[in-house]
Design a protein around this motif. Sequence first.
Motif, PDB file in Angstrom:
ATOM      1  N   SER A 215      37.170  32.350  38.650  1.00 40.46           N
ATOM      2  CA  SER A 215      35.754  32.153  38.460  1.00 40.46           C
ATOM      3  C   SER A 215      35.036  33.508  37.787  1.00 40.46           C
ATOM      4  O   SER A 215      34.107  33.483  37.022  1.00 40.46           O
ATOM      5  CB  SER A 215      34.951  31.732  39.776  1.00 40.46           C
ATOM      6  OG  SER A 215      33.544  31.699  39.602  1.00 40.46           O
TER       7      SER A 215
ATOM      8  N   PRO B 198      31.326  27.976  43.076  1.00 41.23           N
ATOM      9  CA  PRO B 198      31.150  26.669  42.379  1.00 41.23           C
ATOM     10  C   PRO B 198      32.680  26.077  41.751  1.00 41.23           C
ATOM     11  O   PRO B 198      33.441  26.819  41.592  1.00 41.23           O
ATOM     12  CB  PRO B 198      30.244  26.985  41.160  1.00 41.23           C
ATOM     13  CG  PRO B 198      30.382  28.536  40.919  1.00 41.23           C
ATOM     14  CD  PRO B 198      30.934  28.965  42.043  1.00 41.23           C
ATOM     15  N   HIS B 199      32.679  24.798  41.748  1.00 42.30           N
ATOM     16  CA  HIS B 199      33.818  24.350  40.939  1.00 42.30           C
ATOM     17  C   HIS B 199      33.781  24.444  39.636  1.00 42.30           C
ATOM     18  O   HIS B 199      32.880  24.887  39.019  1.00 42.30           O
ATOM     19  CB  HIS B 199      33.661  22.850  41.107  1.00 42.30           C
ATOM     20  CG  HIS B 199      35.076  21.973  40.590  1.00 42.30           C
ATOM     21  ND1 HIS B 199      35.721  22.110  39.451  1.00 42.30           N
ATOM     22  CD2 HIS B 199      35.985  21.476  41.498  1.00 42.30           C
ATOM     23  CE1 HIS B 199      36.840  21.232  39.462  1.00 42.30           C
ATOM     24  NE2 HIS B 199      36.874  20.860  40.462  1.00 42.30           N
TER      25      HIS B 199
ATOM     26  N   THR C  93      32.226  22.817  37.157  1.00 45.70           N
ATOM     27  CA  THR C  93      30.676  22.733  37.114  1.00 45.70           C
ATOM     28  C   THR C  93      30.258  23.960  36.583  1.00 45.70           C
ATOM     29  O   THR C  93      29.168  23.955  35.770  1.00 45.70           O
ATOM     30  CB  THR C  93      30.086  22.666  38.593  1.00 45.70           C
ATOM     31  OG1 THR C  93      30.682  21.489  39.293  1.00 45.70           O
ATOM     32  CG2 THR C  93      28.748  22.894  38.775  1.00 45.70           C
ATOM     33  N   GLU C  94      30.747  25.069  36.682  1.00 45.18           N
ATOM     34  CA  GLU C  94      30.423  26.291  35.994  1.00 45.18           C
ATOM     35  C   GLU C  94      30.507  26.253  34.482  1.00 45.18           C
ATOM     36  O   GLU C  94      29.757  26.461  33.858  1.00 45.18           O
ATOM     37  CB  GLU C  94      31.405  27.429  36.528  1.00 45.18           C
ATOM     38  CG  GLU C  94      30.920  28.962  36.644  1.00 45.18           C
ATOM     39  CD  GLU C  94      31.763  29.758  37.636  1.00 45.18           C
ATOM     40  OE1 GLU C  94      31.186  30.707  38.045  1.00 45.18           O
ATOM     41  OE2 GLU C  94      32.772  29.693  37.856  1.00 45.18           O
TER      42      GLU C  94
ATOM     43  N   LEU D 238      30.464  23.604  32.644  1.00 43.52           N
ATOM     44  CA  LEU D 238      29.473  22.549  32.317  1.00 43.52           C
ATOM     45  C   LEU D 238      28.049  23.185  32.246  1.00 43.52           C
ATOM     46  O   LEU D 238      27.217  23.063  31.038  1.00 43.52           O
ATOM     47  CB  LEU D 238      29.148  21.260  33.273  1.00 43.52           C
ATOM     48  CG  LEU D 238      30.244  20.263  33.241  1.00 43.52           C
ATOM     49  CD1 LEU D 238      30.081  19.513  34.316  1.00 43.52           C
ATOM     50  CD2 LEU D 238      30.020  19.394  31.851  1.00 43.52           C
ATOM     51  N   GLU D 239      27.511  24.123  33.128  1.00 44.07           N
ATOM     52  CA  GLU D 239      26.419  25.066  33.178  1.00 44.07           C
ATOM     53  C   GLU D 239      26.369  25.877  31.798  1.00 44.07           C
ATOM     54  O   GLU D 239      25.456  25.958  31.360  1.00 44.07           O
ATOM     55  CB  GLU D 239      26.140  25.702  34.278  1.00 44.07           C
ATOM     56  CG  GLU D 239      26.091  24.661  35.559  1.00 44.07           C
ATOM     57  CD  GLU D 239      26.140  25.519  36.772  1.00 44.07           C
ATOM     58  OE1 GLU D 239      26.306  26.872  36.993  1.00 44.07           O
ATOM     59  OE2 GLU D 239      25.512  24.855  38.038  1.00 44.07           O
TER      60      GLU D 239
ATOM     61  N   ASP E 170      23.593  16.819  28.081  1.00 46.81           N
ATOM     62  CA  ASP E 170      24.379  16.619  28.892  1.00 46.81           C
ATOM     63  C   ASP E 170      25.730  16.146  28.603  1.00 46.81           C
ATOM     64  O   ASP E 170      26.862  16.326  29.077  1.00 46.81           O
ATOM     65  CB  ASP E 170      23.720  16.024  30.102  1.00 46.81           C
ATOM     66  CG  ASP E 170      22.352  16.718  31.056  1.00 46.81           C
ATOM     67  OD1 ASP E 170      22.387  18.127  30.831  1.00 46.81           O
ATOM     68  OD2 ASP E 170      21.674  16.001  31.351  1.00 46.81           O
TER      69      ASP E 170
ATOM     70  N   HIS F 145      29.401  17.400  28.794  1.00 49.11           N
ATOM     71  CA  HIS F 145      30.376  17.032  29.494  1.00 49.11           C
ATOM     72  C   HIS F 145      31.783  16.660  28.716  1.00 49.11           C
ATOM     73  O   HIS F 145      32.948  16.697  28.826  1.00 49.11           O
ATOM     74  CB  HIS F 145      29.943  15.774  30.083  1.00 49.11           C
ATOM     75  CG  HIS F 145      30.792  14.973  31.142  1.00 49.11           C
ATOM     76  ND1 HIS F 145      31.979  14.147  30.648  1.00 49.11           N
ATOM     77  CD2 HIS F 145      30.954  15.136  32.371  1.00 49.11           C
ATOM     78  CE1 HIS F 145      32.648  13.600  31.794  1.00 49.11           C
ATOM     79  NE2 HIS F 145      32.187  14.239  32.862  1.00 49.11           N
TER      80      HIS F 145
END
Length: 215
Positions: free
Chosen positions: A65, A121-122, A125-126, A128-129, A151, A155
């Motif tokens: 991360s 964070p997963h 998820t990171e 995706l952001e 979105d 994804h």
Amino acid sequence: MARQLRAEQTRATIIAAAADLFDRYGYESTSLSDIVEHAHVTKGALYFHFAAKEDLAHAIMEIQSQASRRLAREVDERDCSSLEALMRITFGIARLAVEGPVARAGLRLATAGVGVRPPLPHPFTEWLEIASRKLLGAVKESDVHPDIDIDAVAHSLVSFFVGTRVMGRSLEPLVRLPRRVAEMWYVLVRGLVPVTRRPRYLSLVAQLEREARAV
């Protein structure tokens, strides 16, 4: 000071050994005894730093991360468009995977259902952001079609990227990864980018692939 340095070196050695084994054999198939043997340390040294195998997995995902965030910051410091930044980040993550076992193991752990402890964070998820933020910027800069579902595209992009690595682990050499990322972007550019801007980004994909393979 010398004792502290040795402790840090031992911890790094254990993490590297665990990452290599997690990447090659998976989390469930790797025991702490395997890691001790692979790292050439004592069980006491391992337990001094990590109380359980889950702690090692978390340390690896935390390092991954940090590397992803550092990469994103470095790209943000460049004077480039949002879409170029997103491309550079994906190729950068691929390069990290080629260069060392920690990034590879982090991805494998993320797909193996290993729990991620807050506030970390997963990784998906990171990613995706990051993808959503860059795609929003690309829409504002007219580098992608204005009517996209950000979105959904973010994804799909992350799923495409992760799936490329997961399939490649079983089917082909790791050094093939930059090429697969380039193929991903050739498909995405043709679907997302207006015709007038495609030549620039198709050329950039080829350039980034050459740079990633040259490392």
